[in-house]
Design an enzyme around this catalytic site. Structure first.
Site, PDB file in Angstrom:
ATOM      1  N   LYS A 153       6.317  -1.350   6.845  1.00 46.31           N
ATOM      2  CA  LYS A 153       5.866   0.022   7.058  1.00 46.31           C
ATOM      3  C   LYS A 153       4.470   0.011   7.681  1.00 46.31           C
ATOM      4  O   LYS A 153       3.474  -0.224   7.000  1.00 46.31           O
ATOM      5  CB  LYS A 153       5.830   0.807   5.753  1.00 46.31           C
ATOM      6  CG  LYS A 153       5.481   2.264   6.044  1.00 46.31           C
ATOM      7  CD  LYS A 153       5.032   3.005   4.837  1.00 46.31           C
ATOM      8  CE  LYS A 153       4.201   4.214   5.158  1.00 46.31           C
ATOM      9  NZ  LYS A 153       3.327   4.165   6.306  1.00 46.31           N
ATOM     10  N   PRO A 154       4.405   0.277   8.995  1.00 46.07           N
ATOM     11  CA  PRO A 154       3.075   0.414   9.582  1.00 46.07           C
ATOM     12  C   PRO A 154       2.462   1.711   9.071  1.00 46.07           C
ATOM     13  O   PRO A 154       3.176   2.601   8.605  1.00 46.07           O
ATOM     14  CB  PRO A 154       3.361   0.506  11.083  1.00 46.07           C
ATOM     15  CG  PRO A 154       4.776   0.946  11.215  1.00 46.07           C
ATOM     16  CD  PRO A 154       5.488   0.545   9.957  1.00 46.07           C
ATOM     17  N   GLU A 226      -4.560  -6.222  -0.326  1.00 46.57           N
ATOM     18  CA  GLU A 226      -5.751  -6.481   0.498  1.00 46.57           C
ATOM     19  C   GLU A 226      -6.431  -5.131   0.661  1.00 46.57           C
ATOM     20  O   GLU A 226      -5.959  -4.283   1.424  1.00 46.57           O
ATOM     21  CB  GLU A 226      -5.345  -7.004   1.880  1.00 46.57           C
ATOM     22  CG  GLU A 226      -4.437  -8.213   1.875  1.00 46.57           C
ATOM     23  CD  GLU A 226      -5.204  -9.514   1.786  1.00 46.57           C
ATOM     24  OE1 GLU A 226      -6.437  -9.479   1.680  1.00 46.57           O
ATOM     25  OE2 GLU A 226      -4.562 -10.570   1.821  1.00 46.57           O
ATOM     26  N   CYS A 261     -12.117  -3.989   7.264  1.00 42.85           N
ATOM     27  CA  CYS A 261     -12.216  -4.133   5.808  1.00 42.85           C
ATOM     28  C   CYS A 261     -13.463  -4.925   5.463  1.00 42.85           C
ATOM     29  O   CYS A 261     -14.104  -4.675   4.453  1.00 42.85           O
ATOM     30  CB  CYS A 261     -10.977  -4.819   5.264  1.00 42.85           C
ATOM     31  SG  CYS A 261     -10.544  -6.298   6.169  1.00 42.85           S
ATOM     32  N   PHE A 360     -16.409   3.023   6.172  1.00 42.45           N
ATOM     33  CA  PHE A 360     -15.341   2.830   7.147  1.00 42.45           C
ATOM     34  C   PHE A 360     -15.595   3.647   8.410  1.00 42.45           C
ATOM     35  O   PHE A 360     -14.747   4.395   8.886  1.00 42.45           O
ATOM     36  CB  PHE A 360     -13.989   3.189   6.525  1.00 42.45           C
ATOM     37  CG  PHE A 360     -12.948   2.147   6.803  1.00 42.45           C
ATOM     38  CD1 PHE A 360     -13.182   0.829   6.465  1.00 42.45           C
ATOM     39  CD2 PHE A 360     -11.740   2.469   7.405  1.00 42.45           C
ATOM     40  CE1 PHE A 360     -12.238  -0.151   6.730  1.00 42.45           C
ATOM     41  CE2 PHE A 360     -10.784   1.504   7.670  1.00 42.45           C
ATOM     42  CZ  PHE A 360     -11.045   0.189   7.333  1.00 42.45           C
TER      43      PHE A 360
HETATM   44  P1  NDP Z   1      -4.193   3.765   2.900  1.00 42.52           P
HETATM   45  O1  NDP Z   1      -4.299   3.267   1.521  1.00 42.52           O
HETATM   46  O2  NDP Z   1      -4.413   5.214   3.147  1.00 42.52           O
HETATM   47  O3  NDP Z   1      -2.767   3.439   3.500  1.00 42.52           O
HETATM   48  C1  NDP Z   1      -2.256   2.126   3.579  1.00 42.52           C
HETATM   49  C2  NDP Z   1      -0.743   2.176   3.705  1.00 42.52           C
HETATM   50  O4  NDP Z   1      -0.163   2.684   2.508  1.00 42.52           O
HETATM   51  C3  NDP Z   1      -0.266   3.061   4.831  1.00 42.52           C
HETATM   52  O5  NDP Z   1       0.867   2.504   5.452  1.00 42.52           O
HETATM   53  C4  NDP Z   1       0.086   4.332   4.073  1.00 42.52           C
HETATM   54  O6  NDP Z   1       0.946   5.173   4.760  1.00 42.52           O
HETATM   55  C5  NDP Z   1       0.719   3.759   2.828  1.00 42.52           C
HETATM   56  N1  NDP Z   1       0.831   4.678   1.703  1.00 42.52           N
HETATM   57  C6  NDP Z   1       0.141   5.822   1.474  1.00 42.52           C
HETATM   58  N2  NDP Z   1       0.546   6.390   0.304  1.00 42.52           N
HETATM   59  C7  NDP Z   1       1.500   5.575  -0.206  1.00 42.52           C
HETATM   60  C8  NDP Z   1       2.299   5.603  -1.388  1.00 42.52           C
HETATM   61  N3  NDP Z   1       2.203   6.579  -2.292  1.00 42.52           N
HETATM   62  N4  NDP Z   1       3.167   4.606  -1.607  1.00 42.52           N
HETATM   63  C9  NDP Z   1       3.267   3.585  -0.721  1.00 42.52           C
HETATM   64  N5  NDP Z   1       2.570   3.522   0.424  1.00 42.52           N
HETATM   65  C10 NDP Z   1       1.685   4.488   0.674  1.00 42.52           C
HETATM   66  O7  NDP Z   1      -5.210   2.897   3.762  1.00 42.52           O
HETATM   67  P2  NDP Z   1      -5.582   3.020   5.285  1.00 42.52           P
HETATM   68  O8  NDP Z   1      -4.370   2.888   6.144  1.00 42.52           O
HETATM   69  O9  NDP Z   1      -6.436   4.226   5.470  1.00 42.52           O
HETATM   70  O10 NDP Z   1      -6.454   1.703   5.536  1.00 42.52           O
HETATM   71  C11 NDP Z   1      -7.818   1.654   5.376  1.00 42.52           C
HETATM   72  C12 NDP Z   1      -8.185   0.888   4.129  1.00 42.52           C
HETATM   73  O11 NDP Z   1      -7.604  -0.394   4.209  1.00 42.52           O
HETATM   74  C13 NDP Z   1      -9.666   0.645   3.973  1.00 42.52           C
HETATM   75  O12 NDP Z   1     -10.034   0.833   2.627  1.00 42.52           O
HETATM   76  C14 NDP Z   1      -9.827  -0.814   4.369  1.00 42.52           C
HETATM   77  O13 NDP Z   1     -10.975  -1.403   3.836  1.00 42.52           O
HETATM   78  C15 NDP Z   1      -8.555  -1.398   3.869  1.00 42.52           C
HETATM   79  N6  NDP Z   1      -8.230  -2.646   4.556  1.00 42.52           N
HETATM   80  C16 NDP Z   1      -8.330  -3.826   3.881  1.00 42.52           C
HETATM   81  C17 NDP Z   1      -8.091  -5.038   4.511  1.00 42.52           C
HETATM   82  C18 NDP Z   1      -8.196  -6.313   3.769  1.00 42.52           C
HETATM   83  O14 NDP Z   1      -7.726  -7.337   4.294  1.00 42.52           O
HETATM   84  N7  NDP Z   1      -8.799  -6.392   2.598  1.00 42.52           N
HETATM   85  C19 NDP Z   1      -7.724  -5.084   5.922  1.00 42.52           C
HETATM   86  C20 NDP Z   1      -7.615  -3.797   6.538  1.00 42.52           C
HETATM   87  C21 NDP Z   1      -7.867  -2.631   5.861  1.00 42.52           C
HETATM   88  P3  NDP Z   1       0.388   6.269   5.773  1.00 42.52           P
HETATM   89  O15 NDP Z   1      -0.776   5.702   6.515  1.00 42.52           O
HETATM   90  O16 NDP Z   1       1.543   6.481   6.649  1.00 42.52           O
HETATM   91  O17 NDP Z   1      -0.026   7.431   4.923  1.00 42.52           O
END
Ligand code: NDP
Length: 454
Positions: A153-154, A226, A261, A360
């Site tokens: 799931k992207p 992550e 991140c 961010f």
């Molecule tokens: P989110 O937590 O908003 O979303 C991550 C994924 O989870 C998305 O695909 C999202 O879908 C999905 N999602 C949302 N709600 C649910 C749910 N209830 N159940 C299952 N899946 C769900 O994060 P972001 O996409 O905004 O990413 C940014 C964050 O990621 C930052 O905090 C960043 O630091 C962290 N990050 C960490 C990394 C690491 O390696 N430690 C690397 C890259 C980022 P949708 O987007 O479609 O709502």
């Protein structure tokens, strides 16, 4: 679902979202294929990934432009991301056979013992938008090589890229009944949590990650997270070239428009070199061009999500209300697109959200410290634990600080970088488990112990 270009706010594409039923169907499709995939010889699975690696290069112009249009990163950074993703894939291609091979542990008398690594089964790869290729390949590449089926799931903000990934994997020979993209927002992710999968591999925010860990706890399957960070960088007074360090720290703070991140999220500078550091940092920050990410001169694109503008504004306003001083930038650009001018704030403290909550985005607080002890105390004052960086001429002095960090990664004279050969892991609110390195190969398999007599 509308895919919006964050630089122009125009709808680029309309894509049908998956429903709970279609996601269940995709799961059933993979159930039919996974056992056969696991039986495909490892070298053949790796060969398919090698083709995917080549296609990423062959199609890089289309992929880079689509990535920039979808998430807003400056075009050169989209190329960099594709290149970085290929380097990681190359690591997996070269090293997987070694770490997935069966291991003979005991060969004595009548008893022989070995470990065989078997796939987990069908896993969910729930991914973020900030580096969709990088954080994607960390998971689906070793998962596929390891013999697993993947429901990928992207993020809704990186859907076009997710579909490119699926198309290129299929072209490379990964069977459709092994890899399926799940299109949608939070509810699509939720539907994955409701399926009886064999592992959950999540990249995203602390809030969603914690929710996923709670929701899947009862399944007793591997869950890796992550998550975000509030990564500190400390500049000691003995650095040789303050200007070079200031430039490196700025790049670590604003690369990918601050949406990494492991972005530098807060900076501490020794009082002896503080003024010099600030002068260079601010003058370099003012040179950054914010604008159209397809334009070559652009260093700072839009942030990917509209809501982030309000969060950044709030952090800067909160800092100013508590005595912070803005030395460059300070707010969003007017007009269309989600642009925020790179912002440097000094006179900051840990009473301010800017210094404690993940930003961010292209904003950074810089705090003066009197010695290493004060720096360590401030660096450790966080619920996150992803990375921490120290700049110093002396390795011993830097090591003393690095040893005290409760983070998955520490940097000496560098920052904001990831190596495919090293484990990528967060501690505390920054995550659970590791991707990349041999840890990230073994994360997608389970050991089976063979006790053999005869
Ligand atoms: P989110 O937590 O908003 O979303 C991550 C994924 O989870 C998305 O695909 C999202 O879908 C999905 N999602 C949302 N709600 C649910 C749910 N209830 N159940 C299952 N899946 C769900 O994060 P972001 O996409 O905004 O990413 C940014 C964050 O990621 C930052 O905090 C960043 O630091 C962290 N990050 C960490 C990394 C690491 O390696 N430690 C690397 C890259 C980022 P949708 O987007 O479609 O709502």
């Amino acid at each position: 679902m509308h895919i919006i270009n964050p630089a122009t706010e125009e709808v680029i594409q309309e894509i049908a979202e998956d429903t709970t039923e279609s996601i269940q169907k995709k799961y059933k499709i993979i159930q039919e294929g996974q056992v056969a995939w696991a039986a495909v010889p490892l070298e053949k699975r790796i060969a398919a990934i090698e083709k995917f690696y080549n296609f990423l290069d062959e199609e890089k112009d289309t992929l880079a432009v689509d990535l920039t249009r979808e998430v807003g990163k400056p075009l050169q950074q989209s190329y960099n991301e594709l290149n970085g993703a290929r380097q990681r894939i190359q690591y997996f291609i070269k090293n997987s056979a070694r770490w997935l091979a069966e291991e003979w542990i005991t060969e004595e008398d009548a008893t022989r013992e070995k470990i065989v690594y078997e796939p987990l089964g069908i896993i969910a790869n729930i991914s973020a938008w900030n580096y969709p290729y990088l954080v994607g390949v960390n998971v689906f590449v070793p998962a596929l090589i390891g013999g697993n089926g993947v429901l990928y799931k992207p993020s809704e903000y990186a859907t076009i890229t997710g579909l490119h990934i699926q198309r290129l994997l299929y072209r490379a020979g990964i069977p459709e009944n092994i890899f399926q993209v799940v299109i949608g927002k939070g509810p699509a992710g939720q539907a994955l949590l409701d399926l009886p999968l064999d592992g959950y591999f999540f990249t995203g925010s602390y809030r969603t990650g914690k929710y996923i860990a709670e929701q899947t706890a009862g399944k007793l399957v591997p869950v890796q997270l992550e998550l975000g960070g509030k990564d500190p960088l400390y500049v000691m007074d003995d650095v040789d070239d303050v200007s070079a360090v200031a430039a490196a720290a700025l790049d670590g703070a604003v690369y990918n428009t601050g949406q990494s991140c492991c972005a530098v999220e807060r900076i501490y500078v020794h009082e002896k070199i503080y003024d010099q550091f600030i002068d260079v940092f601010v003058s370099e920050a003012k040179k950054l061009v914010t604008g159209n990410p397809l334009d070559k001169a652009t260093g700072i694109g839009p942030v990917s999500r509209k809501e982030q503008i309000a969060l950044l504004k709030e952090q800067v306003e909160d800092a100013v209300a508590k005595g912070g001083k803005v030395l460059s930038g300070g707010g969003p650009l007017s007009g269309r697109g989600y642009f925020f001018v790179p912002t440097v704030v000094v006179n900051v403290s840990h009473d301010m959200k800017l210094m404690t909550d993940e930003s961010f985005g292209p904003v950074i607080g810089i705090q003066k410290v009197k010695d290493d002890r004060e720096a360590v105390k401030l660096m450790k004052d966080t619920p996150y634990g992803l990375t921490a960086a120290v700049y110093s001429k002396s390795y011993d002095r830097a090591e003393n600080v690095m040893k005290q960090m409760d983070t998955g990664t520490v940097y000496w004279n560098c920052c904001d970088r990831v190596s495919a050969a090293l484990p990528w892991s967060g501690r505390k609110n920054s995550g659970l488990g590791a991707t990349l390195s041999y840890h990230g190969i073994r994360a997608f398999v389970q050991p089976k112990a063979y006790h053999l007599r005869g």
